[in-house]
Design an enzyme around this catalytic site. Structure first.
Site, short mmCIF file in Angstrom:
data_model
loop_
_atom_site.label_atom_id
_atom_site.label_comp_id
_atom_site.label_asym_id
_atom_site.label_seq_id
_atom_site.Cartn_x
_atom_site.Cartn_y
_atom_site.Cartn_z
CE LYS A 1 0.82 6.53 -12.77
NZ LYS A 1 0.51 6.08 -11.40
CE1 TYR B 1 1.66 4.37 -15.49
CE2 TYR B 1 2.96 6.05 -16.60
CZ TYR B 1 2.74 5.24 -15.51
OH TYR B 1 3.59 5.29 -14.43
CB VAL C 1 -6.17 -0.87 -6.35
CG1 VAL C 1 -5.20 -1.19 -5.23
CG2 VAL C 1 -5.47 -0.82 -7.70
P1 ADP Z 1 6.42 0.22 -10.02
O1 ADP Z 1 7.24 -0.16 -8.86
O2 ADP Z 1 7.10 1.09 -11.02
O3 ADP Z 1 5.08 0.80 -9.61
P2 ADP Z 1 6.00 -2.64 -10.46
O4 ADP Z 1 5.37 -3.35 -11.63
O5 ADP Z 1 7.34 -3.13 -9.98
O6 ADP Z 1 6.08 -1.13 -10.89
O7 ADP Z 1 5.01 -2.65 -9.23
C1 ADP Z 1 3.64 -2.42 -9.36
C2 ADP Z 1 2.93 -3.37 -8.44
O8 ADP Z 1 1.51 -3.10 -8.49
C3 ADP Z 1 3.11 -4.84 -8.86
O9 ADP Z 1 3.61 -5.58 -7.77
C4 ADP Z 1 1.71 -5.28 -9.25
O10 ADP Z 1 1.43 -6.64 -8.93
C5 ADP Z 1 0.84 -4.33 -8.45
N1 ADP Z 1 -0.50 -4.18 -9.02
C6 ADP Z 1 -0.81 -4.01 -10.33
N2 ADP Z 1 -2.14 -3.93 -10.50
C7 ADP Z 1 -2.70 -4.06 -9.26
C8 ADP Z 1 -4.04 -4.06 -8.78
N3 ADP Z 1 -5.07 -3.93 -9.61
N4 ADP Z 1 -4.23 -4.20 -7.45
C9 ADP Z 1 -3.18 -4.35 -6.61
N5 ADP Z 1 -1.90 -4.37 -7.01
C10 ADP Z 1 -1.65 -4.22 -8.31
#
Ligand code: ADP
Length: 255
Positions: free
Chosen positions: A169, A165, A74
């Site tokens: 946010k 963060y 993203v």
């Molecule tokens: P939460 O559920 O609290 O948001 P998690 O770490 O369980 O925390 O989930 C966040 C998700 O976002 C993870 O699966 C991670 O791989 C995904 N993520 C993190 N950075 C990116 C990114 N740059 N693009 C797409 N997905 C991402």
């Protein structure tokens, strides 16, 4: 819950785990076609393969739902645009966007590197902006869109170690404030959820007794409500432990 999303196309970012996964499953169970996005990297934002997204797509298909996996990072606008184009080509539109992907790079401010700040801003704030940007024109053309952005109490009140963060946010609320107003010209509604849930992000911060009560699925009803036809306009919705409550309705005009 009677809310349905038949005929709607949704993208949920960061849907390979935790909250995003719960939202994707909830949307698919209620009739939406869902793009399950996850770049599948480590929690600090490094690495990546979309296995987690593919696993969630399998879960949805087994339950009779419709979904596709996407591995866009993203924080890369070209990849986000390509994801939206792929969904539009396959299913005709993107009506619902849940910007949920996230990482943590917590450090006390004295120890925080510029790269820790930049990376978290890139994924959370720029990434959320990109997700909105990539669907905006299509939603305006079709005169319909629902967008839910993910904020945090850290952005409103501050958490130790989260200067990066918290800033991201808080910025997401700022983004929502503008998009909610501009979206009103057409039927686009933009809201934020501030979740309290047990995920990879919170497991190290909270005691096990608290985590047991805080399933990610407990947040999903608040998100589905803000994705529905009767969504509010410009709200920060606090959600956790099986209930949800409005933290702040900034305006209700037009609902
Ligand atoms: P939460 O559920 O609290 O948001 P998690 O770490 O369980 O925390 O989930 C966040 C998700 O976002 C993870 O699966 C991670 O791989 C995904 N993520 C993190 N950075 C990116 C990114 N740059 N693009 C797409 N997905 C991402």
């Amino acid at each position: 819950m009677t809310i349905r999303f038949d005929g709607r196309v949704a993208i949920v970012t960061g849907a390979g785990n935790g909250l995003g996964r719960a939202h994707a499953l909830g949307l698919a169970a209620r009739g939406a076609k869902v793009v399950v996005n996850d770049f599948g990297g480590a929690r600090d934002g490094t690495g990546g393969s979309m296995t987690a997204a593919e696993t969630v797509v399998e879960e949805i298909r087994k339950a009779g739902g419709v979904a596709m996996a996407d591995g866009a990072d993203v924080s890369n606008y070209e990849q986000v645009r390509a994801m939206v184009e792929k969904a539009t080509k396959e299913w005709g539109s993107v009506d619902l966007m849940v910007a949920n992907a996230g990482i943590l790079r917590d450090k006390s401010f004295g120890k925080m590197e510029l790269s820790d700040f930049q990376k978290v801003i890139d994924v959370h704030l720029a990434g959320t902006f990109y997700c909105c940007k990539a669907v905006w024109d299509g939603m305006r053309e079709r005169n319909y869109g629902r967008i839910v952005l993910t904020t945090s109490s850290s952005g409103m009140f501050g958490n130790f170690g989260q200067a990066n963060y918290g800033a991201a946010k808080a910025g997401i609320v700022g983004l929502m404030n503008v998009l909610a107003q501009e979206g009103r010209k057409t039927d686009i509604r933009v809201n934020t959820v501030s979740p309290t849930a047990a995920t990879r992000m919170t497991e190290e911060l909270l005691p096990p007794q608290a985590l047991a009560l805080m399933k990610p699925e407990a947040i999903t009803p608040a998100v589905l409500y803000m994705l529905g036809d009767n969504a509010p306009t410009r709200t920060i919705m606090g959600a956790g432990a099986g209930s949800f409550a409005v933290i702040k309705i900034i305006e209700t005009e037009g609902v």
